[in-house]
Enzyme design. Structure first.
Site, PDB file in Angstrom:
ATOM      1  N   SER A  59       0.825  -1.213   0.000  1.00  0.00           N
ATOM      2  CA  SER A  59       0.000   0.000   0.000  1.00  0.00           C
ATOM      3  C   SER A  59       0.856   1.259   0.000  1.00  0.00           C
ATOM      4  O   SER A  59       2.032   1.240   0.357  1.00  0.00           O
ATOM      5  CB  SER A  59      -0.907   0.013   1.226  1.00  0.00           C
ATOM      6  OG  SER A  59      -1.527  -1.233   1.393  1.00  0.00           O
TER       7      SER A  59
HETATM    8  N1  SAH Z   1      -0.577  -4.955   4.041  1.00  0.00           N
HETATM    9  C1  SAH Z   1       0.226  -5.297   2.882  1.00  0.00           C
HETATM   10  C2  SAH Z   1      -0.448  -5.012   1.571  1.00  0.00           C
HETATM   11  C3  SAH Z   1      -1.679  -5.817   1.387  1.00  0.00           C
HETATM   12  S1  SAH Z   1      -2.181  -6.145  -0.270  1.00  0.00           S
HETATM   13  C4  SAH Z   1       1.595  -4.657   2.954  1.00  0.00           C
HETATM   14  O1  SAH Z   1       1.892  -3.943   3.907  1.00  0.00           O
HETATM   15  O2  SAH Z   1       2.408  -4.918   2.046  1.00  0.00           O
HETATM   16  C5  SAH Z   1      -3.563  -7.168   0.148  1.00  0.00           C
HETATM   17  C6  SAH Z   1      -3.203  -8.562   0.578  1.00  0.00           C
HETATM   18  O3  SAH Z   1      -4.386  -9.198   0.997  1.00  0.00           O
HETATM   19  C7  SAH Z   1      -2.630  -9.415  -0.541  1.00  0.00           C
HETATM   20  O4  SAH Z   1      -1.357  -9.868  -0.193  1.00  0.00           O
HETATM   21  C8  SAH Z   1      -3.628 -10.564  -0.665  1.00  0.00           C
HETATM   22  O5  SAH Z   1      -3.015 -11.826  -0.928  1.00  0.00           O
HETATM   23  C9  SAH Z   1      -4.275 -10.564   0.703  1.00  0.00           C
HETATM   24  N2  SAH Z   1      -5.589 -11.190   0.782  1.00  0.00           N
HETATM   25  C10 SAH Z   1      -6.644 -11.068  -0.065  1.00  0.00           C
HETATM   26  N3  SAH Z   1      -7.668 -11.837   0.364  1.00  0.00           N
HETATM   27  C11 SAH Z   1      -7.264 -12.449   1.511  1.00  0.00           C
HETATM   28  C12 SAH Z   1      -7.859 -13.372   2.427  1.00  0.00           C
HETATM   29  N4  SAH Z   1      -9.098 -13.839   2.273  1.00  0.00           N
HETATM   30  N5  SAH Z   1      -7.135 -13.781   3.484  1.00  0.00           N
HETATM   31  C13 SAH Z   1      -5.863 -13.344   3.682  1.00  0.00           C
HETATM   32  N6  SAH Z   1      -5.252 -12.489   2.852  1.00  0.00           N
HETATM   33  C14 SAH Z   1      -5.934 -12.039   1.773  1.00  0.00           C
END
Ligand code: SAH
Length: 213
Positions: free
Chosen positions: A61
């Site tokens: 993000s």
């Molecule tokens: N917080 C992260 C960025 C998140 S991007 C950082 O600091 O880099 C969103 C993430 O959510 C992705 O890696 C994706 O794989 C995850 N995601 C999406 N659906 C999900 C679910 N049901 N359970 C766990 N993770 C999930």
């Protein structure tokens, strides 16, 4: 590795100018070198206020959004925090400097392996990362003082709301994945849940189930 002084100043200035004013949040973000979480092709853009691609088609993000979410979460030093969507591990690293204990879950095994290595390399030992479907939370560690979801859901998932302590705060982007979403702050008070809309955001979608990779 620490950020060199000038880049660090610019990074913090950009955060402040976007409304990240909470001193503890700024302190925590100053301690975490985003460059360590963005290796390879986009490394030179690590200190710019923009989201960047990571493995598995996901994104790290935008720093100002990380800051605004962290600030809204108002983490206290004794708190047990759940993050759904580990991604690169950057947000978890920021939370590690504010909370007693952080659990972070992602549906991509590859991302979890990489995040685990990065966090260990930075001497962060109060974060536990795990592969799984974060829509169900982490029942064996519940309830949580704070829950942060970093992928967009159509509605805040019920199991996550159920794992939020009384007095707890959850921050979650809500809305369709291809449209503008709203960042929502949910507070569990003595009389139930209260919802506040914070700002428009754009996140990758929260997807059910564990990914094949
Ligand atoms: N917080 C992260 C960025 C998140 S991007 C950082 O600091 O880099 C969103 C993430 O959510 C992705 O890696 C994706 O794989 C995850 N995601 C999406 N659906 C999900 C679910 N049901 N359970 C766990 N993770 C999930």
């Amino acid at each position: 590795m620490t950020l060199d002084a000038e880049r660090k100043m610019q990074f913090l200035f950009a955060l402040r100018s976007k409304g990240v004013t909470d001193a503890r949040t700024l302190d925590a973000m100053e301690k975490v070198d985003r460059g360590e979480f963005v290796r390879g092709h986009f490394e030179t853009r690590a200190y710019d206020d923009m989201p960047l691609p990571i493995s598995c088609g996901q994104t790290i993000s935008q720093p100002s959004v990380v800051g605004l979410m962290t600030q809204a979460l108002n983490v206290q030093p004794r708190d047990k925090v759940l993050e759904v969507g580990t991604g690169s591990g950057y947000q978890a690293a920021v939370l590690s400097h504010l909370a007693r204990r952080v659990y972070s879950i992602d549906r991509h095994r590859t991302l979890i392996r990489e995040a685990e290595k990065r966090l260990a390399a930075q001497d962060i030992h109060n974060v536990t990362v795990m592969t799984g479907d974060g829509c169900f939370g982490v029942p064996e560690q519940a309830p949580f003082d704070r829950i942060l979801v970093t992928a967009a859901a159509e509605d805040p998932p019920g199991p996550l709301l159920a794992q939020l302590k009384e007095g707890g705060i959850m921050v979650v982007p809500v809305g369709q994945s291809d449209a503008i979403q709203s960042l929502i702050k949910v507070t569990r008070g003595p009389d139930g849940l209260q919802y506040h809309e914070l700002l428009p955001v754009r996140f990758v979608p929260l997807i059910e189930g564990v990914a094949p990779d």
